[in-house]
Structure formats: C-alpha cells, structure tokens
Design an enzyme around this catalytic site. Structure first.
Site, short mmCIF file in Angstrom:
data_model
loop_
_atom_site.label_atom_id
_atom_site.label_comp_id
_atom_site.label_asym_id
_atom_site.label_seq_id
_atom_site.Cartn_x
_atom_site.Cartn_y
_atom_site.Cartn_z
N ASN A 9 0.87 -1.18 0.00
CA ASN A 9 0.00 0.00 0.00
C ASN A 9 0.90 1.23 0.00
O ASN A 9 1.51 1.54 1.01
CB ASN A 9 -0.89 -0.04 1.25
CG ASN A 9 -1.67 1.25 1.43
OD1 ASN A 9 -1.81 2.04 0.49
ND2 ASN A 9 -2.19 1.47 2.63
N LYS A 11 0.11 4.30 -0.28
CA LYS A 11 -0.52 5.49 0.30
C LYS A 11 -0.31 6.70 -0.61
O LYS A 11 -0.32 6.58 -1.82
CB LYS A 11 0.01 5.74 1.72
CG LYS A 11 -0.02 4.48 2.58
CD LYS A 11 0.17 4.74 4.03
CE LYS A 11 0.25 3.44 4.78
NZ LYS A 11 0.16 3.59 6.20
N HIS A 97 -9.41 0.89 4.87
CA HIS A 97 -8.13 1.07 5.57
C HIS A 97 -8.36 2.00 6.76
O HIS A 97 -9.16 2.93 6.69
CB HIS A 97 -7.10 1.67 4.60
CG HIS A 97 -5.72 1.68 5.16
ND1 HIS A 97 -5.28 2.62 6.06
CD2 HIS A 97 -4.67 0.82 4.97
CE1 HIS A 97 -4.02 2.36 6.39
NE2 HIS A 97 -3.62 1.27 5.75
N GLU A 99 -6.77 4.43 7.84
CA GLU A 99 -6.59 5.86 7.54
C GLU A 99 -7.82 6.42 6.84
O GLU A 99 -8.16 7.59 7.02
CB GLU A 99 -5.31 6.05 6.70
CG GLU A 99 -4.07 5.86 7.56
CD GLU A 99 -2.85 5.35 6.82
OE1 GLU A 99 -2.81 5.40 5.59
OE2 GLU A 99 -1.92 4.88 7.51
N GLU A 169 -5.30 -5.24 10.60
CA GLU A 169 -4.29 -4.21 10.81
C GLU A 169 -4.57 -3.46 12.11
O GLU A 169 -5.38 -2.50 12.13
CB GLU A 169 -4.32 -3.20 9.65
CG GLU A 169 -4.05 -3.81 8.30
CD GLU A 169 -3.44 -2.77 7.36
OE1 GLU A 169 -2.31 -2.97 6.92
OE2 GLU A 169 -4.10 -1.76 7.09
N GLY A 175 2.50 2.03 10.69
CA GLY A 175 3.44 3.15 10.55
C GLY A 175 4.18 3.51 11.82
O GLY A 175 4.82 4.56 11.88
N SER A 215 3.43 -2.39 10.35
CA SER A 215 4.89 -2.42 10.51
C SER A 215 5.50 -3.78 10.16
O SER A 215 6.41 -4.25 10.86
CB SER A 215 5.28 -1.98 11.92
OG SER A 215 4.88 -0.64 12.14
C1 PEP Z 1 -0.64 -0.02 5.94
O1 PEP Z 1 -0.56 1.05 5.39
O2 PEP Z 1 -1.61 -0.74 5.71
C2 PEP Z 1 0.43 -0.44 6.83
C3 PEP Z 1 0.33 -1.59 7.43
O3 PEP Z 1 1.49 0.43 6.98
P1 PEP Z 1 2.90 0.07 7.67
O4 PEP Z 1 3.41 -1.19 7.05
O5 PEP Z 1 3.77 1.25 7.35
O6 PEP Z 1 2.66 -0.08 9.13
#
Ligand code: PEP
Length: 252
Positions: A9, A11, A97, A99, A169, A175, A215
């Site tokens: 992803n 973003k 997601h 976000e 998630e 992040g 992460s």
């Molecule tokens: C994500 O954007 O879905 C995500 C898991 O980001 P990150 O790997 O940076 O934590």
C-alpha cells in the site's frame, strides 16, 4: 492450502516517475522460483496506475487501488468508480483502511457498500479491520474487530466472501514500527476465521486469506508468515523501497 498474498500500500507516496522506477526495480528483483506459490500486489496512488499498468501486464505482480467509490458513476467530485479501476488495469482494491476510517469518515456501512460495488465489477476487495490501542488496552480488540466484520460483511453470500481478502491491521501498529507479536496477531487471525466460520461456514472460513498489516518489515515477516492463520501481509512503509518489499515478498 491458501495462496499467500503480499500487498504493498503506497498510500500518498510516489510521483509517476518514482512509481515507474519502483515497479521496474521490483520486477527486476523478483525471484520467480520463490513467488510462484504466492500472489504479489502493488497499490500505487491513483495518479500512477495508468503509467505502471503496462509494466505489470504478464508479470507476477498485479495492480490494485487504495480505495473506491461505491457508485458506478455520477457527480461525486474527486471520487473514482469501480469500473474505472478495472479500466486502468486493477484487479483488487483496498477497502476500509484505518486511515480512510480515521481521516475520511469511512464506516462499516460504507465499507459494506464498497465491497458490493467492487465485487460487481470483478475487483477483489481487501477489507481492512483493526482496533485502536486504547481498545486493545481495554480488552475490546475482539469486540471491535468482530463489529467491523459484522458490519462490513453484512449480507454477503458465501460465494462472494470467497473472493475477499481480510487484512487485520491493528491501528497502533500501522506506521509506528510497533508490530503485533506473532502470537497476538495469530490469536486475532484465528478469531477472525472463527467469525467467518460462524457467518459463512467452515469451508469458506478455511479458504479465505487473512493478511496481517502493521509495521511488517524484512526482519519480522518470516515469523509472522509462519503463523498458521496468517496468509499474507499488507505493507505500507516497507513497500516504498524495492529491497525491503522484495525481502517481504520473498518471505521464507
Ligand atoms: C498499511 O498502510 O496498511 C500499513 C500496514 O502500513 P505500515 O506497514 O507502514 O505499518
């Protein structure tokens, strides 16, 4: 056996030129013998989809988007319709997601509508669920994720459910560098599978892939992927560089 699925992803990162460079580097570094038993997907920003599509045709990497509007067309300034994503070469779309939930008012009801719209044009929805830190600390993680599943997947048939991927998630892990322990992630994945079993039956629950996201990095992917109910990864930060994403894609 569930085919593992690793998705990047991107973003709101990467210009068109940067996206093309990253895709070329990924294609150049992909070990065909390692990825023949797994699915790899990249989800660049909308602006780069058209430019990277021709590079990906006929390769082991497929193209996805990060969101979709539920309506087929209309006066929805800035939105992108499901059919437009198919037109530009996407086969999958991330829906719900955290976000989007946090900053754009996405709800379980809108997630549910978007899933139906995506399925209607043959896109594979990757449906994200996950709890906040405060919710985990309060012992509510399963209740929160269970609620997101119930709302997001309401009314789907077993046949439709088979086309979905779920991404667990935990919001506090996205992040932050703060990954869920493999044991905690596994426990939640098993819980999600039990919910799928209750709603859609054992056969569907066994077949649906559940990704972990939060992460995921080259140094933790192997242990996460070794868990019996973790069937892939949704990767943010580590998907923005070819070497780190390739190492994740090549998990052992
Ligand atoms: C994500 O954007 O879905 C995500 C898991 O980001 P990150 O790997 O940076 O934590």
């Amino acid at each position: 056996m569930r085919t593992p699925i690793i998705a990047g992803n991107w973003k709101m990162y990467k210009t068109i030129g940067e996206a093309v460079e990253l895709v070329k580097a990924l294609l150049g570094g992909l070990d065909a013998s390692l990825v023949k038993d797994r699915e790899v997907l990249v989800c660049p920003p909308y602006t780069a989809l058209y430019a990277v599509r021709p590079l990906l045709v006929g390769t082991a990497i497929s193209l996805g988007a990060q969101d979709v509007h539920p309506e087929p067309q209309g006066a929805y300034t800035s939105a992108i319709a499901p059919g437009m994503l198919v037109d530009v070469g996407c086969s999958a779309v991330i829906i719900g997601h955290s976000e989007r939930r946090q900053y754009f008012g996405e709800t379980d009801a809108s997630v549910n509508k978007k899933i139906g719209a995506a399925l209607g044009v043959g896109l594979r929805p990757i449906v994200c669920v996950g709890e906040l830190k405060a919710e985990r600390d309060a012992g509510q993680a399963e209740a929160v994720v269970g609620g997101q599943l119930a709302g997001g997947l309401a009314g789907l048939s077993a046949e439709q459910m088979l086309k979905l991927v779920i991404a667990y998630e935990p919001v506090w892990a996205i992040g932050t560098g703060d990954t869920a322990t493999p044991a905690d992630a596994q426990a939640m994945h098993a819980f999600i599978r039990s919910r799928l079993q209750a709603q859609f039956g054992a056969e569907v629950a066994e077949a649906v892939r559940i990704q972990y996201g939060g992460s995921v990095k080259p140094d933790n992917v192997d242990e996460l992927m070794a868990q019996p109910d973790i069937d892939g990864a949704l990767v943010g930060g580590a998907a923005l560089k070819a070497d780190s994403f390739l190492r994740i894609v090549h998990f052992r």
